[in-house]
Scaffold this motif. Structure first.
Motif, PDB file in Angstrom:
ATOM      1  N   PHE A   1       0.828  -1.213   0.000  1.00  0.00           N
ATOM      2  CA  PHE A   1       0.000   0.000   0.000  1.00  0.00           C
ATOM      3  C   PHE A   1       0.860   1.261   0.000  1.00  0.00           C
ATOM      4  O   PHE A   1       0.460   2.286  -0.557  1.00  0.00           O
ATOM      5  CB  PHE A   1      -0.983  -0.010   1.172  1.00  0.00           C
ATOM      6  N   GLN A   2       2.028   1.196   0.633  1.00  0.00           N
ATOM      7  CA  GLN A   2       2.919   2.376   0.563  1.00  0.00           C
ATOM      8  C   GLN A   2       3.350   2.605  -0.887  1.00  0.00           C
ATOM      9  O   GLN A   2       3.376   3.733  -1.370  1.00  0.00           O
ATOM     10  CB  GLN A   2       4.152   2.187   1.453  1.00  0.00           C
TER      11      GLN A   2
ATOM     12  N   LEU B   1       1.710   1.660  -3.580  1.00  0.00           N
ATOM     13  CA  LEU B   1       0.558   2.138  -4.349  1.00  0.00           C
ATOM     14  C   LEU B   1       0.268   3.604  -4.056  1.00  0.00           C
ATOM     15  O   LEU B   1      -0.056   4.380  -4.962  1.00  0.00           O
ATOM     16  CB  LEU B   1      -0.680   1.288  -4.031  1.00  0.00           C
ATOM     17  N   LEU B   2       0.392   3.985  -2.764  1.00  0.00           N
ATOM     18  CA  LEU B   2       0.136   5.389  -2.400  1.00  0.00           C
ATOM     19  C   LEU B   2       1.027   6.318  -3.208  1.00  0.00           C
ATOM     20  O   LEU B   2       0.559   7.274  -3.827  1.00  0.00           O
ATOM     21  CB  LEU B   2       0.373   5.587  -0.894  1.00  0.00           C
ATOM     22  N   PHE B   3       2.323   6.011  -3.212  1.00  0.00           N
ATOM     23  CA  PHE B   3       3.243   6.938  -3.885  1.00  0.00           C
ATOM     24  C   PHE B   3       3.194   6.803  -5.409  1.00  0.00           C
ATOM     25  O   PHE B   3       3.433   7.781  -6.114  1.00  0.00           O
ATOM     26  CB  PHE B   3       4.655   6.783  -3.324  1.00  0.00           C
TER      27      PHE B   3
ATOM     28  N   TYR C   1       0.444   6.366  -7.052  1.00  0.00           N
ATOM     29  CA  TYR C   1      -0.706   7.184  -7.460  1.00  0.00           C
ATOM     30  C   TYR C   1      -0.446   8.673  -7.223  1.00  0.00           C
ATOM     31  O   TYR C   1      -0.882   9.511  -8.016  1.00  0.00           O
ATOM     32  CB  TYR C   1      -1.977   6.711  -6.746  1.00  0.00           C
ATOM     33  N   ILE C   2       0.264   9.008  -6.131  1.00  0.00           N
ATOM     34  CA  ILE C   2       0.614  10.424  -5.934  1.00  0.00           C
ATOM     35  C   ILE C   2       1.504  10.869  -7.094  1.00  0.00           C
ATOM     36  O   ILE C   2       1.339  11.955  -7.652  1.00  0.00           O
ATOM     37  CB  ILE C   2       1.333  10.641  -4.578  1.00  0.00           C
TER      38      ILE C   2
ATOM     39  N   SER D   1      -0.500  11.419 -10.106  1.00  0.00           N
ATOM     40  CA  SER D   1      -1.279  12.659  -9.966  1.00  0.00           C
ATOM     41  C   SER D   1      -0.397  13.887 -10.168  1.00  0.00           C
ATOM     42  O   SER D   1      -0.790  14.839 -10.831  1.00  0.00           O
ATOM     43  CB  SER D   1      -1.925  12.684  -8.580  1.00  0.00           C
ATOM     44  N   ALA D   2       0.813  13.837  -9.596  1.00  0.00           N
ATOM     45  CA  ALA D   2       1.724  14.988  -9.693  1.00  0.00           C
ATOM     46  C   ALA D   2       2.497  14.986 -11.015  1.00  0.00           C
ATOM     47  O   ALA D   2       3.005  16.033 -11.434  1.00  0.00           O
ATOM     48  CB  ALA D   2       2.700  14.977  -8.511  1.00  0.00           C
TER      49      ALA D   2
ATOM     50  N   TYR E   1       8.848   4.810  -8.160  1.00  0.00           N
ATOM     51  CA  TYR E   1       8.249   4.695  -6.822  1.00  0.00           C
ATOM     52  C   TYR E   1       8.267   3.246  -6.314  1.00  0.00           C
ATOM     53  O   TYR E   1       8.397   3.026  -5.108  1.00  0.00           O
ATOM     54  CB  TYR E   1       6.822   5.245  -6.831  1.00  0.00           C
TER      55      TYR E   1
END
Lengths: 255, 261
Positions: B37-38, B40-42, B44-45, B48-49, B57
């Motif tokens: 999940f860490q 996946l979080l980054f 997707y961030i 997005s960015a 990542y």
């Protein structure tokens, strides 16, 4: 009236108690700041709007962070302290004892929320212009309380697990990810969105963003509050069921 | 011979006895699911960015997450003695301190390698990154060196844990520092100069850079310098950690602070 007093005093008592530990207070503020800092570095190449979007999202991350692990282990902590049996045996409904604890946990996240917004302002020059101040002031407590109510449901659901803190900790990243704190929900596969819709932080985050950036925040705030109440209702039913089961099987202490 | 037994057998026993995260109820969520999940979080961030590729990542966070087992396990297997009321007995033994303390790091390094490799493979498969098959061996070496290097830092924190009660808080803060400084998510060139300068002295920084280059198809010889730098940083922390452990042991005898919790 008696119940309202119990909830209010319980909240104050636990909020004070949680605020006593300097180390934990520091962690509650600093830990989300690391993630916020990474987000600020990544978004600063974009528009100022993107940076403000990230700043608001990162600030709410801290509220969830303060709740997830702590709420997961809330009952286990009472067990360690030897007070779980006393609380369960008290004439007051157990939900009225637990709910203020988890709401106090999420309220501690307000320190982190403020710190993140100040951090973004001071180090990254992120100006916080609030389009609807009244809605913003309403959205924050509603979001914090709803997250606390979500924490209550987690606390109750994990009552039979000795290592509930690890399960609570596990929920930290997924909620950060799919509740739209830093990533727009449109970027996710379509099957993820219905999951995020049943999570109060999603709507709280939307309410806070719409209040700050402009839009119609009231429906989002109302859904957030409604979901919080729904979590509480489910939690109360679960408490009754689990405590009955624990009494019948003599498993409350998990020894 | 006794030293070797203390190093290998004693190290493994201490690890199993004191690192209570080996329960599947903790191990699976903390070491197998959370790193995914860490990542996946980054990822997707990052999408997005629009800053870097998914591979950036996946590699960065898979290696950085090794910090969790390496730091937490290392500090638990030494500072945990205090909470079990066994530190006095351990320090009263005539056993040589080097195998006694450093031997506890070997299972921790293996744990770090396993967590990192799992996150890399599963996270990469979920996101869909391509890594050349020729890079698998060199990547395994890089992961092993990075995990060992991070365990060196863990030993240093474990030594601090002989005097500081809240090692869990300290570990989390160190994890956060590594998240920001090591280039796991923000390219070092995008960090302010003082941050990228400090990052050179932190574990994982060089390992992450080497792993990224290997995943992009670079040869082992071209990243040997980075892997060597990672190993040197880890060795420095190991020496510092061992020295601090001995100092803390001496201090706790002098000030009678051994069992103060």
């Amino acid at each position: 009236m008696r119940n309202a007093r119990l909830l209010g005093l319980g909240f104050l008592f636990h909020f004070k108690m949680l605020s006593r530990s300097g180390f934990n207070g520091l962690l509650a503020i600093v830990y989300p700041l690391f993630f916020a800092t990474v987000a600020f570095f990544l978004f600063r190449e974009g528009s100022p709007h993107a940076l403000l979007y990230a700043s608001l999202g990162a600030s709410v991350m801290g509220v969830w962070s303060a709740t997830s692990t702590s709420a997961g282990s809330a009952l286990q902590r009472e067990r360690w302290h030897g007070t779980l049996e006393l609380l369960v045996a008290a004439p007051t409904h157990f939900s009225l004892v637990m709910l203020p604890i988890t709401i106090a946990m999420s309220a501690v996240g307000i320190y982190s929320m403020a710190a993140t917004l100040i951090w973004g302002r001071v180090l990254f020059g992120i100006d916080l212009h609030i389009a609807h101040p009244v809605s913003f002031v309403l959205a924050i407590p509603v979001t914090v309380i709803s997250i606390g109510m979500f924490g209550f449901l987690i606390a109750v659901a994990f009552v039979r697990y000795r290592t509930a803190w690890a399960l609570g900790n596990l929920l930290e990243y997924p909620v950060w990810l799919i509740c739209g704190f830093l990533v727009p929900l449109t970027l996710f596969p379509s099957w993820v969105q219905p999951i995020s819709w049943i999570l109060a932080p999603t709507w709280g985050m939307r309410g806070i963003r719409q209040s700050a950036l402009g839009g119609t925040p009231i429906p989002d705030i109302a859904i957030c509050a409604g979901l919080g109440l729904a979590y509480t209702a489910i939690g109360v039913l679960l408490v009754d069921h689990l405590l009955r089961s624990a009494r019948e099987n003599a498993t409350l202490a998990l020894t | 011979m006794t030293g070797a037994r203390i190093f290998f057998v004693g190290g493994l026993l201490s690890y199993r006895a004191l690192f209570n995260w080996l329960s599947p109820w903790i191990f699976v969520p903390t070491f197998l699911i959370a790193p995914i999940f860490q990542i996946l979080l980054f990822v997707y961030i990052g999408r997005s960015a629009g800053v870097a590729s998914d591979k950036f990542y996946v590699v960065g966070n898979a290696l950085q997450y090794a910090a969790i087992p390496c730091i937490f396990a290392m500090s638990n297997t030494i500072a945990g003695e205090r909470f079990q009321q066994t530190l006095g007995f351990v320090l009263a033994t005539p056993a040589a301190r080097l195998p006694l303390f450093v031997g506890r790091s070997l299972p921790v390094i293996l744990n770090g390698i396993a967590v990192c490799a799992f996150a890399f493979v599963v996270g990469g498969a979920i996101v869909g990154i391509d890594v050349p098959s020729s890079a698998v061996g060199p990547l395994a070496l890089t992961i092993a060196v990075s995990a060992a290097s991070c365990t060196g830092l863990g030993l240093l924190i474990a030594a601090v844990g002989l005097r500081v009660r809240e090692t869990a808080v300290l570990n989390n803060i160190v994890f956060g520092v590594l998240l920001v400084f090591t280039g796991a998510n923000v390219p070092l060139s995008d960090l302010p100069g003082w941050m990228s300068f400090l990052a050179q002295g932190m574990p994982l920084t060089h390992g992450i850079e080497a792993a990224r280059r290997l995943a992009d198809g670079a040869s082992l010889s071209s990243v040997a310098g980075l892997i060597g730098a990672e190993a040197a940083v880890g060795a420095a922390y190991l020496v510092l950690g061992y020295a601090l452990l001995r100092f803390m042991e001496w201090q706790s005898r002098r000030l009678a602070t051994l069992e103060s919790v």
